[in-house]
Design a protein around this motif. Structure first.
Motif, mmCIF file in Angstrom:
data_model
loop_
_atom_site.group_PDB
_atom_site.id
_atom_site.type_symbol
_atom_site.label_atom_id
_atom_site.label_comp_id
_atom_site.label_asym_id
_atom_site.label_seq_id
_atom_site.Cartn_x
_atom_site.Cartn_y
_atom_site.Cartn_z
ATOM 1 N N THR A 26 0.836 2.030 4.679
ATOM 2 C CA THR A 26 2.308 2.376 4.817
ATOM 3 C C THR A 26 2.410 3.834 4.815
ATOM 4 O O THR A 26 3.571 4.174 5.519
ATOM 5 C CB THR A 26 3.028 1.451 3.602
ATOM 6 N N LEU A 27 1.881 4.661 4.172
ATOM 7 C CA LEU A 27 1.799 6.075 4.281
ATOM 8 C C LEU A 27 1.618 6.499 5.629
ATOM 9 O O LEU A 27 2.302 7.244 6.258
ATOM 10 C CB LEU A 27 0.916 6.801 3.294
ATOM 11 N N LEU A 39 6.895 14.765 -0.473
ATOM 12 C CA LEU A 39 5.845 14.882 -1.456
ATOM 13 C C LEU A 39 5.269 13.296 -1.657
ATOM 14 O O LEU A 39 5.740 12.490 -1.434
ATOM 15 C CB LEU A 39 6.770 14.975 -2.864
ATOM 16 N N VAL A 40 4.058 13.404 -1.881
ATOM 17 C CA VAL A 40 3.286 12.204 -2.285
ATOM 18 C C VAL A 40 2.891 12.096 -3.628
ATOM 19 O O VAL A 40 2.214 13.042 -4.258
ATOM 20 C CB VAL A 40 2.050 12.174 -1.197
ATOM 21 N N VAL A 41 3.104 10.866 -4.375
ATOM 22 C CA VAL A 41 3.024 11.120 -5.720
ATOM 23 C C VAL A 41 1.901 9.793 -6.025
ATOM 24 O O VAL A 41 1.971 8.622 -5.670
ATOM 25 C CB VAL A 41 4.184 10.565 -6.624
ATOM 26 N N GLN A 61 -6.184 10.714 -0.933
ATOM 27 C CA GLN A 61 -6.966 11.108 0.353
ATOM 28 C C GLN A 61 -6.366 11.107 1.575
ATOM 29 O O GLN A 61 -6.396 12.105 2.323
ATOM 30 C CB GLN A 61 -8.341 10.303 0.240
ATOM 31 N N THR A 62 -5.481 10.034 1.903
ATOM 32 C CA THR A 62 -4.803 9.952 3.084
ATOM 33 C C THR A 62 -3.955 11.049 3.305
ATOM 34 O O THR A 62 -3.610 11.604 4.509
ATOM 35 C CB THR A 62 -3.900 8.662 3.156
ATOM 36 N N ALA A 63 -3.040 11.314 2.156
ATOM 37 C CA ALA A 63 -2.036 12.492 2.158
ATOM 38 C C ALA A 63 -2.946 13.795 2.658
ATOM 39 O O ALA A 63 -2.409 14.648 3.566
ATOM 40 C CB ALA A 63 -1.394 12.604 1.057
ATOM 41 N N LEU A 64 -3.960 14.022 2.059
ATOM 42 C CA LEU A 64 -4.508 15.374 2.127
ATOM 43 C C LEU A 64 -5.064 15.474 3.763
ATOM 44 O O LEU A 64 -5.017 16.611 4.204
ATOM 45 C CB LEU A 64 -5.681 15.473 1.432
ATOM 46 N N VAL A 65 -5.524 14.376 4.424
ATOM 47 C CA VAL A 65 -5.876 14.505 5.586
ATOM 48 C C VAL A 65 -4.671 14.861 6.611
ATOM 49 O O VAL A 65 -5.102 15.660 7.668
ATOM 50 C CB VAL A 65 -6.216 12.936 6.185
#
Length: 322
Positions: A26-27, A39-41, A61-65
């Motif tokens: 979904t992200l 922002l990702v929480v 991990q997905t957010a940091l990519v």
């Protein structure tokens, strides 16, 4: 049935709350749709595996990519610093997918479009922490995803969109988790577009039809041969993967059943009694049904086929599991 109308895509300012792999597609979909993820929480990093290696959750991990900003508060309800941060973002919507924390009222009231949740069942069925596992365990043949507006009750908020998905006889909850996570991602994107354009009309749930899917407990994996048929035990094994699985006791020691299948009943053995035939192991279940136990793991030992188990553990006539 939730009414669907044509929607106009809009770029929205979002906060995304999620933790496990189920939430990661979904992200990814929200990023691909061009939304502004401010922002990702996610929950804090946790020790994983036998070596207890500190590991970031899949959503982080997905957010940091994608070079997104991530925060991992241990608590959020009375976290003033976190509240000020979200208020300064002023998101159009907060998207919540398997975050693992109760969303407090101040957070529910913050975004103009609300807090939108992706839930892995066809609400109002299977409200709670383990909807996918319980749908499989209860022998359902159809489930799906629901997007809903979060409110203070447990999965009681108005339904936005729903999609159905079959549960195939051979599927485990692990298989279904993957499928629903992939199919649910575009449903969230469609939901946001519909809310932004005003084309989605939230529908109140029929609370009289609600069923619960509570968090799983170790004892849910205990095989009750007297109370449940072979099919019921097989469904629970499929649903409770990878944990708590299915287990019983043999001569007072725990016996994990890693693989099993219903078979035609033979004779009138009492539930729990086992029969050995040609290096195969059968267990009698409720109402004259039977299971074949295919892969086992005795207490303190490695997983093995039933034939391997029987070579080192001869079973006497009249032996009973449980």
């Amino acid at each position: 049935m939730v009414e669907r109308m044509s929607t106009i895509p809009a770029k929205l300012r979002l906060v995304f709350c999620g933790t496990p792999q189920f939430a990661a597609p979904t992200l990814e979909a929200l990023i691909a749709a061009g939304h502004e993820i401010k922002l990702v929480v996610s929950q804090p990093d946790r020790p994983v595996g036998r070596k207890q290696i500190l590991t970031a959750p899949p959503v982080k991990q997905t957010a940091l990519v994608h070079d997104l900003e991530v925060t991992q508060p241990e608590k959020i309800k009375n976290n003033q610093e976190f509240r000020v941060r979200l208020e300064s973002i002023a998101p159009d919507a907060i998207v919540v997918v398997a975050y693992g924390r109760i969303i407090p009222k101040w957070m529910l009231d913050l975004p103009r479009l609300g807090c939108i949740n992706l839930h892995g069942s066809l609400l109002p069925k299977y409200r709670g922490a383990a909807p996918i596992q319980w749908a499989v365990a209860m022998g359902e043949t159809v489930t799906g995803n629901t997007t809903m507006l979060l409110e203070e009750g447990l999965d009681t908020g108005p339904i936005l969109l729903q999609q159905q998905a079959p549960i195939r006889p051979e599927q485990t909850s692990v298989d279904l988790f993957h499928e629903l996570s992939i199919h649910g991602a575009p449903l969230v994107v469609e939901t946001l577009a519909g809310l932004a354009s005003g084309s989605i009309r939230p529908q109140q749930q029929d609370h009289s039809q609600a069923t619960l899917a509570p968090i799983l407990d170790r004892e849910d994996g205990r095989m009750d041969f007297a109370a449940r048929t072979a099919t019921e035990l097989w469904n629970r094994w499929r649903g409770f993967q990878p944990w708590p699985g299915a287990f019983t006791f043999l001569d007072g020691k725990k016996l994990i059943v890693h693989k099993l299948q219903p078979v035609p009943a033979q004779g009138s053995a009492q539930p729990g009694h086992v029969r050995v035939e040609d290096q195969r192991l059968f267990a009698a279940c409720a109402h004259g049904t039977a299971l074949e136990l295919l892969e086992l793991q005795p207490e303190g030992k490695n997983r093995m086929t039933t034939a391997e188990f029987l070579r080192g553990n001869p079973i006497a006539f009249g032996t009973r599991l449980g």
